[in-house]
Design an enzyme around this catalytic site. Structure first.
Site, short mmCIF file in Angstrom:
data_model
loop_
_atom_site.label_atom_id
_atom_site.label_comp_id
_atom_site.label_asym_id
_atom_site.label_seq_id
_atom_site.Cartn_x
_atom_site.Cartn_y
_atom_site.Cartn_z
N GLU A 81 -72.29 41.90 79.71
CA GLU A 81 -73.62 41.85 80.28
C GLU A 81 -73.70 41.18 81.64
OE1 GLU A 81 -72.37 40.25 77.69
OE2 GLU A 81 -73.27 38.28 77.35
N GLU A 130 -75.66 36.32 70.95
CA GLU A 130 -75.35 37.63 70.36
C GLU A 130 -76.29 38.04 69.22
OE1 GLU A 130 -73.60 39.60 71.91
OE2 GLU A 130 -72.43 38.31 73.23
N ASP A 186 -62.94 32.38 71.59
CA ASP A 186 -62.77 33.73 71.06
C ASP A 186 -62.80 33.77 69.53
OD1 ASP A 186 -62.72 35.29 73.22
OD2 ASP A 186 -60.56 35.75 73.17
N HIS A 190 -79.26 41.62 76.66
CA HIS A 190 -78.73 40.33 77.12
C HIS A 190 -79.45 39.83 78.39
CE1 HIS A 190 -75.49 39.06 74.54
NE2 HIS A 190 -74.79 40.17 74.67
N HIS A 239 -77.67 47.08 73.96
CA HIS A 239 -77.21 45.72 73.68
C HIS A 239 -77.02 44.93 74.98
CE1 HIS A 239 -74.85 42.64 71.43
NE2 HIS A 239 -74.23 42.53 72.60
N TYR A 273 -73.11 38.06 65.62
CA TYR A 273 -73.88 39.26 65.95
C TYR A 273 -74.81 39.66 64.80
CZ TYR A 273 -70.70 40.11 69.91
OH TYR A 273 -70.00 40.02 71.07
#
Ligand code: BES
Ligand code: ZN
Length: 934
Positions: free
Chosen positions: A599, A646, A705, A627, A623, A713
């Site tokens: 994004e 998210e 990560d 953002h 999506h 999400y």
């Protein structure tokens, strides 16, 4: 440094309390002479002048600029509430009850703030801290009531009953104001420096005090002490000590401590007052007062005992475990980049100039870097513009040790500021170049692009890779505006046409002859949204403020796929307010782009694997567009709060999809999303990481990560759906809009969101807590029982066809030819685990699954083929793994292969070939999956 913070905070809080004690003894006479209200006018006016003079001298006009931020306005209000309203109530209470009881009531502020902090989820105090508050207050109360009566008549008897009730009320209100002001200051202080913050509070306070006098019609009378100013030398000293230094120290305490702890320490004034009152004012105290002193003193270490623990539940300036930056000392507010792009050397080189906001007493600016070569650091008064000569001075700097264990955080770059700030320099200029292995950058050789003739460069900064191409405060808690000049040298093969450069900023729509591109991003953004792409790219408009960039050979296909972009922006705006970034364009990158989408503000980066030819995968664009509100406008303060980015975005994405493409289509997406979530939760539990199924993450010491799972999400989105169901769509939409508007261009924590939720929705819905199970959703693993159920009639049809196939129907007889992408995904996922090779082959022959161009269908099918070891599909598998680098597709396939010996062998053979073509983000993940190089 970090561990010492609460102790330093404790020290300044106590010093502030002491300064108030000293000044009380100095001004007692003046208060009696002029009356408390007039003295307050005097005190606030003098302090106001002192604050503004100091602020302008030290920080220039930046204190004025702070008024424009929401934090600045909160500080103004907190001044008005604490210094004007709170004191007004205190005076009323003193008049009706006498000084001792009134002041005693005022000691309740830390109790209020602990209570409010607990209710709103804004504070997390340890039991020992609650104990500390109780002990200190107990001690202080003993001192207050330990004063021996002055004369024979007991003062309290003079106050009639009716007055006493209102006196009690005023005392309670005063302490409540004090607590509220403390909490607001605590909340806002991270965004504004301490000196500017104190100045704003004083401004709010003085305005409030004057307003009270005006309203009471007593302004002339209240200004009397100001007219007697020259004779009030002792009192001026007291104002300097208590109101100026005291408030500054108070502010410093709020920046370092929880509001309740700070308030409690600040209320220890009587402890310091006691010896002064006895020694100087000749007042007499009973033995219990001395006992109180002991008790309060003993309570203080309890309050600070969490001192070794650096994880204060600090709101806006919560320390980010993934950054070396110390933004509360000095933070970057604007970045000016001047970079040359060298495809031959695979290097960006040039200068990053950072404009600072420094707190008073700031000693150093700490930046994050990783694999950067730092050539020179200077400071200057203004930005060194390309053609104007701006004198700069070399600065001392130090590149710390590389932190690689267990994750690569890079090396802190510490720039000494003391001399620079004293000279009035506000810009730090870093001359540097990147390394060819910079993890954010992927330098694609011509053959890795669609055109095949020209090289291409793109960046991926989220989560902590911006530091590999820009020295910056690489934390989502700091935002900056930016400007950039990017020089693209003529590349062989361009026939004099330089490549086009694009950034997450105002962008050019065509190439320029001299290869010099200029960019401007006027809205403040966090570093992870810094982005650059350079390549043979062309622009196609889609609507008045939307368009798509892509390599020429992909441009037409991209323009077809995203034809609904303008409609999507309009739909998003109709939900949660104006799009605040100007244009919204999408850049379609080559297939090695490691994500579906990113994004980057004004310019979403996207994988070409969503060009399905039938617009069936555009929810990804919905999506990334969403953002622009959730993530880019209101940003997660740390990666532990990733779901704020998210989860909100997935919720919003569905709302856009429903509006533009209808609920039926969206239901199918929702069902697939739930399947993804359930699988992901199962895997996390199997891997012994159930804590990673909580929305609030604990990623300290781990790679951010690790938090990128379906939990943030899909569980995040489902939590918001549950809240929506509890309060109704209309009220929820208004609430979300207030969240975005009220926190625009700010970074927020989970706790701040929950406090807002409880405050905004909890009052009208007293059962909210119970109906929604807020705590379970956010802080507990797994999916709570009230998780919404979704069904999709389209997907049910796909499931029926699976059942028919399992029951013996031949593939050719299935009613699947008109399946949508999502029906195919559902069908393939629903196939049983024990299909024979013959039946797999039958499906493949009937529907050409191994040769699908639609990446989602092909991916779903290949996963099943690896599970079943369906070898006829392996050439397709190899093609898929070597022709695109989207991590979401790579990881599950390599993971599945890694489960068996034959699979490991195949995976290693393919990976060896594919690895050089992957972006570092995907490479790092797959290295881990296959234990590559270990
Ligand atoms: N911001 C993310 C991508 C990301 C997350 C990059 C964390 C680095 C660290 C982006 O918005 C995203 O979520 N992309 C998804 C697509 C989406 C439709 C779920 C992806 O790339 O798969
Ligand atoms: Zn996202």
């Amino acid at each position: 440094m970090i561990a010492a913070t609460p102790f330093a905070g404790g020290g300044v809080a106590l010093a502030a309390a002491a300064s108030w004690a000293v000044s009380t003894t100095l001004v007692k006479g003046a208060i009696v002479r002029f009356g408390p209200r007039a003295f307050n006018v005097f005190r606030c006016s003098v302090a106001l002048v002192l604050f503004w003079a100091t602020s302008l001298a030290v920080e220039g006009t930046s204190a004025l600029g702070a008024v424009a931020t929401s934090d600045g306005r909160e500080l103004l209000l907190s001044g008005a509430i604490g210094l004007a309203l709170g004191d007004l109530f205190l005076f009323v209470s003193v008049r009706r009850l006498g000084a001792q009881p009134a002041i005693a009531f005022n000691q309740l502020s830390p109790v209020w703030s602990a209570l409010l902090g607990w209710m709103l989820g804004a504070e997390e105090l340890a039991p020992v801290e609650y104990l500390g508050i109780a002990v200190v207050i107990g001690g202080v109360l003993l001192i207050i009531f330990g004063r021996a009566p002055a004369g024979s008549s007991d003062q309290d008897e003079l106050h009639p009953r009716s007055e006493r009730a209102s006196g009690v009320a005023a005392g309670l209100l005063s302490s409540l104001c004090n607590a509220a002001a403390g909490m607001m200051t605590r909340h806002a202080i991270g965004g504004v420096g301490e000196l500017a913050g104190s100045t704003l509070r004083m401004t709010g306070g003085a305005a409030g005090v004057l307003l009270v006098s005006v309203c009471l019609g007593s302004l002339r009378a209240d200004a009397r002490p100001l007219r007697a100013l020259p004779s009030l030398r002792k009192e001026l000293l007291a104002v300097f000590l208590a109101t100026f230094l005291g408030i500054l120290m108070q502010q410093a305490a709020y920046a370092r401590l929880e509001a309740s702890v700070a308030l409690c320490l600040l209320s220890t004034t009587p402890v310091f007052l006691l010896p002064l009152a006895v020694g100087i004012l000749r007042e007499r105290y009973l033995p219990r007062a001395w006992l109180g002193t002991l008790l309060a003193t003993a309570g203080i270490p309890l309050l600070l005992s969490k001192g070794g623990d650096a994880t204060m539940a600090a709101p806006t300036n919560a320390r980010d475990p993934h950054s070396f930056a110390r933004p509360s000392e000095a933070s970057v507010k604007h970045l000016d980049l001047d970079l040359a792009v060298d495809f031959g050397k695979r290097e960006l080189s040039g200068r990053a100039s950072l404009e600072l906001v420094a707190a008073s007493g700031a000693k150093a600016l700490v930046l994050d870097t990783r694999d950067l070569v730092i050539e020179r650091v200077t400071t200057s008064r203004s930005c060194p513009a390309p053609n104007a000569h701006v004198p700069d001075t070399a600065a001392e700097f130090e590149l710390g040790e590389a932190a690689t264990n267990p994750i690569e955080l890079g090396r802190p770059l510490k720039v000494e500021l003391v001399a620079a700030l004293a000279r009035g320099d506000r810009w730090v200029n870093v001359e540097y170049r990147t390394s060819p292995i910079a993890a954010a950058l992927q330098w694609l050789a011509p053959e890795q692009t669609a055109g095949g003739r020209l090289p291409l460069l793109f960046t991926q900064s989220q989560a902590i890779l911006a530091r590999t191409w820009i020295p910056c405060q690489d934390t989502p808690a700091v935002r900056m505006t930016y400007s950039a000049r990017v020089r693209v040298a003529p590349t062989p093969g361009t026939a004099g046409r330089p490549l086009l450069a694009l950034m997450s900023a105002e962008n050019p729509q065509r190439r320029v002859e001299n290869g010099l591109y200029e960019f401007r991003m006027p809205q403040p953004i966090p570093s992870y949204l810094m982005a650059l792409a350079v390549g043979d790219l062309e622009f196609r408009p889609l609507g008045p403020r939307t368009g798509v960039y892509a390599e020429p050979s992909v441009a037409a296909q991209a323009a077809y796929e995203f034809a609904d972009l303008e409609k999507m922006v309009a739909a998003a705006e109709s939900l949660y307010g104006p799009y605040r970034w100007g244009r919204y364009d999408v850049l379609v990158l080559p297939p090695s782009f490691p994500f579906g989408g990113m994004e980057n503000p004004r310019l979403t980066f996207a994988t070409p694997t969503i060009l399905a030819g039938d617009r069936s995968l555009v929810s990804l664009v919905a999506h990334e567009l969403a953002h622009s509100w959730s993530g880019n406008l209101v940003t997660n303060a740390t990666w532990n709060d990733f779901w704020l980015n998210e989860g909100f975005t997935v919720y919003f994405e569905h709302r856009i999809m429903q509006k533009v493409f209808g609920t039926e289509f969206d239901d199918a997406l929702a069902v697939l999303g739930l399947q993804d979530l359930e699988r992901s939760m199962r895997e996390l539990n199997d891997a012994g990481q159930p804590a990673d199924t909580c929305l609030k993450l604990k990623l300290d010491g781990r790679n951010p990560d690790d938090g990128v799972t379906e939990v943030a999400y899909e569980k995040g989105a489902r939590f918001l759906q549950v809240v929506e169901a509890a309060v109704g769509r209309e009220r929820f939409d208004a609430f979300l809009r207030r969240w975005f508007d009220g926190n625009a261009f700010q970074s927020r924590t989970t706790e701040e969101f929950l406090a807002f939720l409880r405050q905004e929705l909890g009052i009208e819905r007293p059962n909210l807590e119970r109906d929604v199970e807020i705590d379970a959703w956010v802080y507990q693993p797994g999916l709570p029982g009230n998780s919404p159920r979704v069904t999709s009639s389209a997907l049910q049809k796909a499931e029926r066809e699976v059942a028919r196939f399992v029951a013996g129907a031949s593939a050719a007889d299935l009613d699947a030819n008109s399946f949508t992408t999502q029906q195919w995904q559902c069908f393939v996922r629903g196939l049983p685990n024990d299909l024979t090779m013959e039946r797999m082959a039958e499906l493949d022959a009937a529907f050409d699954l191994s040769r699908r161009g639609n990446s989602e269908i092909l991916f779903a099918w290949l996963v099943r083929c690896v599970e079943r070891r369906f070898e006829p599909a392996f050439p397709a598998l190899e093609r898929f793994l070597t022709s695109q680098g989207r991590r979401k597709f790579l990881k599950p396939l390599y993971q599945e292969l890694h489960k068996s010996e034959w699979g490991k062998e195949l995976a290693r053979r393919i990976y060896e070939k594919a690895r050089p073509g992957y972006h570092a983000v995907s490479r790092d993940t797959i290295d881990d999956v296959l234990k590559w190089g270990k």
